[in-house]
Design a protein around this motif. Structure first.
Motif, PDB file in Angstrom:
ATOM      1  N   TYR A   5       0.768  -0.988   0.087  1.00 32.79           N
ATOM      2  CA  TYR A   5       0.003   0.015  -0.009  1.00 32.79           C
ATOM      3  C   TYR A   5       0.728   1.118  -0.196  1.00 32.79           C
ATOM      4  CZ  TYR A   5      -4.083   2.751   0.825  1.00 32.79           C
ATOM      5  OH  TYR A   5      -5.240   3.719   0.858  1.00 32.79           O
ATOM      6  N   GLY A   6       2.254   1.313  -0.134  1.00 27.59           N
ATOM      7  CA  GLY A   6       3.030   2.393  -0.131  1.00 27.59           C
ATOM      8  C   GLY A   6       3.437   2.788   0.949  1.00 27.59           C
ATOM      9  N   MET A   7       3.003   2.401   2.162  1.00 25.47           N
ATOM     10  CA  MET A   7       3.244   2.997   3.385  1.00 25.47           C
ATOM     11  C   MET A   7       4.934   2.767   3.805  1.00 25.47           C
ATOM     12  SD  MET A   7      -0.393   2.143   4.828  1.00 25.47           S
ATOM     13  CE  MET A   7      -0.201   2.535   6.824  1.00 25.47           C
ATOM     14  N   GLU A  20       3.429  -5.373 -15.014  1.00 27.36           N
ATOM     15  CA  GLU A  20       4.363  -4.144 -14.977  1.00 27.36           C
ATOM     16  C   GLU A  20       5.151  -4.015 -13.681  1.00 27.36           C
ATOM     17  OE1 GLU A  20       3.815   0.711 -15.569  1.00 27.36           O
ATOM     18  OE2 GLU A  20       2.083  -0.734 -15.848  1.00 27.36           O
ATOM     19  N   ARG A  21       6.292  -3.649 -13.616  1.00 19.87           N
ATOM     20  CA  ARG A  21       7.158  -3.770 -12.372  1.00 19.87           C
ATOM     21  C   ARG A  21       7.038  -2.216 -12.010  1.00 19.87           C
ATOM     22  NH1 ARG A  21      13.159  -6.486 -12.076  1.00 19.87           N
ATOM     23  NH2 ARG A  21      13.455  -4.688 -10.657  1.00 19.87           N
ATOM     24  N   ILE A  22       6.652  -2.122 -10.666  1.00 21.21           N
ATOM     25  CA  ILE A  22       6.504  -0.684 -10.181  1.00 21.21           C
ATOM     26  C   ILE A  22       6.999  -0.726  -8.722  1.00 21.21           C
ATOM     27  CG2 ILE A  22       4.822   0.343 -11.398  1.00 21.21           C
ATOM     28  CD1 ILE A  22       2.651  -1.122  -9.923  1.00 21.21           C
ATOM     29  N   ALA A  23       7.141   0.639  -8.286  1.00 19.43           N
ATOM     30  CA  ALA A  23       7.505   0.805  -6.877  1.00 19.43           C
ATOM     31  C   ALA A  23       6.928   2.027  -6.264  1.00 19.43           C
ATOM     32  CB  ALA A  23       9.063   1.317  -7.024  1.00 19.43           C
ATOM     33  N   PHE A  24       6.124   1.568  -5.064  1.00 21.11           N
ATOM     34  CA  PHE A  24       5.244   2.618  -4.574  1.00 21.11           C
ATOM     35  C   PHE A  24       6.015   3.413  -3.658  1.00 21.11           C
ATOM     36  CE2 PHE A  24       2.267  -0.947  -5.331  1.00 21.11           C
ATOM     37  CZ  PHE A  24       1.707  -0.519  -6.416  1.00 21.11           C
ATOM     38  N   ASP A  29       0.388   6.673  -4.674  1.00 21.46           N
ATOM     39  CA  ASP A  29       0.898   5.818  -5.880  1.00 21.46           C
ATOM     40  C   ASP A  29       0.214   4.573  -5.979  1.00 21.46           C
ATOM     41  OD1 ASP A  29       2.780   7.704  -6.043  1.00 21.46           O
ATOM     42  OD2 ASP A  29       4.645   6.443  -5.292  1.00 21.46           O
ATOM     43  N   ALA A  30      -0.048   4.099  -4.756  1.00 21.23           N
ATOM     44  CA  ALA A  30      -0.677   2.705  -4.872  1.00 21.23           C
ATOM     45  C   ALA A  30      -2.178   2.666  -5.194  1.00 21.23           C
ATOM     46  CB  ALA A  30      -0.743   1.889  -3.469  1.00 21.23           C
ATOM     47  N   ILE A  35      -4.986   0.040  -6.513  1.00 21.13           N
ATOM     48  CA  ILE A  35      -4.516  -0.961  -5.236  1.00 21.13           C
ATOM     49  C   ILE A  35      -5.651  -0.037  -4.061  1.00 21.13           C
ATOM     50  CG2 ILE A  35      -3.239  -1.921  -3.543  1.00 21.13           C
ATOM     51  CD1 ILE A  35      -1.394  -2.530  -5.520  1.00 21.13           C
ATOM     52  N   GLY A  36      -6.374  -0.599  -3.326  1.00 23.08           N
ATOM     53  CA  GLY A  36      -7.142  -0.056  -2.424  1.00 23.08           C
ATOM     54  C   GLY A  36      -6.982  -0.967  -0.996  1.00 23.08           C
TER      55      GLY A  36
END
Lengths: 468, 375
Positions: A5-7, A20-24, A29-30, A35-36
């Motif tokens: 969740y990007g925390m 897709e590779r990603i960074a939060f 961003d999430a 994403i919830g």
């Protein structure tokens, strides 16, 4: 979960969403990636309507007026959430609030939902309704990550189960090809713990007597609200009295009244034939009342203090923590080491802060601390909440063992299996009153659940002969 | 296991020192920029501060100043440890010093009785004045910040009213200064004569005793443990059996009693009377110093010495043609940086510890499974 969740940021590893590779870096961003998260503790404003709560912070999406209302109705109908947009949040029950939380996340365009222990606060009937909602979501093509300690629930709702133990994935299984026993063994790494108590250890020596306890509170609008009413019960030596009930029906206040944190308006609390109705908390603790609070972060620990200071907390006037008015740091430290090994608190040492331990280890430290002073009465409020299965079994064992030696226990829990398994006597609390009692040997969670919502009262009998 | 514990401790110590150091460096950088902006050479200014500040007469001056500041820092820190913001230290010490001076002037007993009496009087007045705020907070829920600020103003007004000829004060022989009756020489506090360097106030001994008592009570007694518990978490304190309300009132009274001592070095070692020019505003200096010293008895001492050093040296800078406002800039920047640096370092430290604990446990778990596999 916090990383998803990007925390929090991961040290290593990758996250792939839709190939897709990603960074939060932040929750925003999430959310942008669909994403919830539905938190264990709801984040809703009581004095706003459902509509206002949903649009709060997302005003840019569909405005705050008719367009937003239409959208909410649309989502609510599509997934069968049954949310009424213009009701004030404070009028809603826990299950409704949870649906609002889910709707909030969907409103922000989430395609992947994370639910953190969503069933902890629900009664069995509500859990079923939630699962229906989740299946609806799934049918509409959404992804749901369901985090839970309750194996039966995971098995009934999930399509794929991943077991995480101490921070690493220990296995991924299909619910169709596994049983809850196998799953539990994966979680603990050993055989399955059960909360069942073997033989009864109840004596006829009453230890804690509560008679006619009454507590009311005047809220900000000047309206008097009754929180506890006509509460009477007796716990004998060696007896575990379990109190079932949906949270917020006065259980916390009852515990606080017995601990002396709240002053009851009427009624008598006596411990070992001594009236302690208005005695200060410290005297009650010294008299042998152990306390495992429901919110360990707020009531049980000093998160930024080292473990050995936390070992002193609550027992500062007792040995080995102090002699006379002075602290005995050496003895307290040594005893902390003892608790850590005896109660299997996983920590690199006693100088680390309590906040850096995991929830289960924090709880084991609290249990160890309270048990170390040989209590006559233990008040255990949700003793295994947010605790992994291994620690849960250990905590149950400690309670059972002490009960054999004559400890009286007041057990409050939202986990009905735990209540039924550990208790010798069961009472159901609803709107500040003890409305029903049941025999834990025969009762089922579903039957308890109906009393918890106020649908049944009196003595609950198992199965067909229930004619009340 | 032992090794990790000691490593975390060492790290914690390092982090503890990092924050004030960071703040000092930031303050020096900002000051450099400010001096450059006024078109002067900062290098000369700093070297002048160093040489002048370490001269022996400066050392005595700084120690004397620091004695007062230390007491102020401790008085504020007692509140801070409880999460209480005692802004009223300022009014508490002025009122205390005033009444102690009045008492001292009126007493005709020998000094060895008069001096303790004055000190007790000062602590009592400070305690009562702070106690008002404490009682208001626990009975009526009045924020101690608001009530102590107002009590400061009331203290100023009371002193102004009583410090008039015919009330509790008299006109001095010069005819320009109004003050309380001067203390007889017998009632002065002892001091150390260091010759050319000046006179070192004997009250520094009391300041040291207060520091040791502060450390002992907080770290080694049940009372201190209760107090720190309330400061860290009121809810956990209540659940553990501490009466939070009583604790708030008690610590406010103790903070006030120590605040009562702040004026004593000046009164008993220096001015020997309370007049219109009795130093004021030291209560606020105390807040800065308690922040700087992180409420630790040694930290506060270092903060107090730094404050004394800055005051001494920037006074001298003025004679070298620099602007005297430099002092305010440096002090302001230090306090600001300290508050920020502590928070940053604290968060970093907590996070780092969590990671370390996690890593250590993972390593332990891995080692255990390996052993099992071998077996």
């Amino acid at each position: 979960m916090k990383i998803l969740y990007g925390m929090q940021q991961p040290d290593e590893g990758t996250i792939t969403v839709n190939g897709e590779r990603i960074a939060f870096h932040t929750p925003a961003d999430a959310i942008a990636r669909g994403i919830g998260m539905v938190h264990q503790h709801f984040m809703l404003a009581d004095n706003l309507t459902v509509l206002e709560n949903v649009v709060l912070g997302a005003e840019k999406l569909y405005g705050i007026g008719a367009k937003a209302r239409t959208k909410i109705k649309e989502i609510s109908d599509a997934y069968g959430l049954n949310v009424r947009p213009d009701v004030l949040m404070e009028e809603l029950g826990v299950a409704d609030r949870q649906r609002v939380e889910i709707l909030k996340v969907l409103y922000r365009g989430a395609k992947i939902l994370i639910l953190d222990e969503p069933t902890a606060v629900l009664v069995p009937q509500e859990v079923d309704a939630l699962f229906d909602n989740l299946r609806e979501l799934k049918a509409e093509g959404l992804t749901v990550i369901f985090i839970s300690h309750k194996l039966g629930e995971v098995l009934s709702v999930a399509d794929e189960i991943t077991v995480i133990r101490r921070g690493t994935t220990v296995g991924t299984v299909e619910p169709g090809s596994t049983t809850s026993k196998q799953l539990a063994e994966l979680m603990v790494g050993s055989e399955l713990p059960t909360p069942e108590t073997e033989e009864s250890t109840v004596t006829d020596v009453p230890l804690l007597k509560v008679e006619g306890l009454h507590l009311s509170q005047t809220d900000l609008d000047g309206i008097e609200r009754i929180i506890l009413d006509e509460i009477s019960f007796t716990i004998h030596k060696g007896e575990v009295l379990g109190i079932a009930g949906v949270e917020g029906n006065g259980q916390s206040e009852l515990v606080e009244a017995i601990m002396g944190i709240r002053n009851p308006d009427a009624g008598v609390i006596s411990l070992d034939d001594t009236d302690i109705s208005h005695a200060p908390t410290r005297r009650r603790r010294e008299a042998g009342v152990g306390y495992i609070p429901e919110d360990r972060h707020r009531h049980g620990l000093l998160l930024e203090a080292p473990l050995w200071e936390n070992r002193i907390l609550g027992h500062v006037t007792e040995r080995p923590n102090s002699r006379g008015g002075l602290l005995d740091l050496k003895a307290a430290r040594a005893d902390t080491e003892r608790i850590i090994s005896a109660y299997d608190v996983r920590t690199p040492g006693i100088e680390v802060t309590a906040g850096s331990l995991s929830g289960g280890n924090q709880q084991k430290l609290i249990v160890g601390r309270e048990m170390s002073h040989r209590p006559k009465l233990l008040i255990a409020a949700h003793p295994t909440r947010g605790v992994d299965v291994g620690a849960q079994a250990a905590i149950w064992d400690h309670i059972r063992e002490a009960r054999r030696e004559g400890l009286a226990v007041l057990l409050i829990s939202a986990d009905l299996d735990e209540l039924i398994g550990l208790s010798d006597t069961l009472r159901v609390m609803y709107r500040g009153r003890l409305v029903a009692d049941a025999d834990p040997a025969t009762i089922t969670p579903e039957e308890l659940g109906s009393a918890m919502t106020g649908a049944a009262t009196g003595h609950l009998e198992h199965a067909e002969d229930d004619d009340r | 296991m032992k090794k990790l514990t000691s490593r975390i401790d060492k790290e914690r110590l390092l982090l503890g020192i990092a924050a004030p150091l960071l703040a000092l460096v930031a303050a020096i950088v900002v000051t450099t920029v400010v001096i450059l902006a006024t078109g002067k050479n900062p290098g000369d200014a700093f070297s002048d501060m160093l040489t002048y500040g370490t001269a022996s007469d400066s050392q005595v001056y700084i120690l004397n100043k620091a004695t007062t500041y230390y007491l102020a820092g401790v008085a504020v820190a007692i509140g801070f440890r409880m999460n209480l913001f005692n802004i009223g230290v300022d009014g508490q010490y002025r009122l205390a010093a005033f009444f102690a001076a009045v008492l001292g002037g009126a007493l005709t007993v020998p000094g060895w009785i008069a001096v303790p009496l004055m000190i007790i009087c000062a602590m009592g007045v400070g305690a009562v004045w702070a106690g008002i705020a404490g009682i208001l907070k626990v009975t009526r829920g009045v924020s101690e910040v608001i009530s102590t600020i107002m009590l400061n103003s009331i203290a100023t007004a009371i002193i102004a009213y009583l410090l008039q000829p015919g009330k509790l004060a008299e006109l001095q022989s010069g005819g320009t200064v109004v003050s309380t009756k001067p203390l007889p020489q017998d009632s002065w506090f002892f001091s150390f004569d260091t010759g050319a360097a000046g006179v070192l106030w004997g009250f520094i001994v009391i300041a040291v005793i207060v520091g040791v008592a502060y450390w002992f009570v907080l770290g080694r007694t049940r009372f201190g443990f209760d107090l720190r518990t309330v400061g860290q978490s009121e809810t956990a304190a209540a659940a553990s059996g501490v009466s939070v309300k009583r604790m708030i009132a008690t610590s406010m009274v103790i903070s006030g009693a120590v605040a009562g001592l702040i004026g004593m070095p000046t009164l008993l070692n220096d001015s020997h009377q309370f007049s219109n020019d009795f130093p004021s505003g030291i209560g606020f200096t105390g807040i800065a110093i308690a922040l700087l010293g992180r409420n630790s008895p040694i930290g506060i001492a270092l903060g107090a010495l730094l404050w004394g050093f800055l005051e001494r040296t920037t006074n001298h800078l003025e004679f070298q043609g620099y602007d005297k406002e430099i002092l305010g800039v440096i002090q302001g920047v230090i306090v600001l940086c300290v508050v920020i640096a502590y928070e940053v370092v604290r968060r970093y430290g907590l996070k780092r510890q969590q990671q370390r604990v996690g890593a250590e446990l993972a390593a332990q778990a891995a080692a255990r499974t390996e052993k099992q596999e071998v077996a």
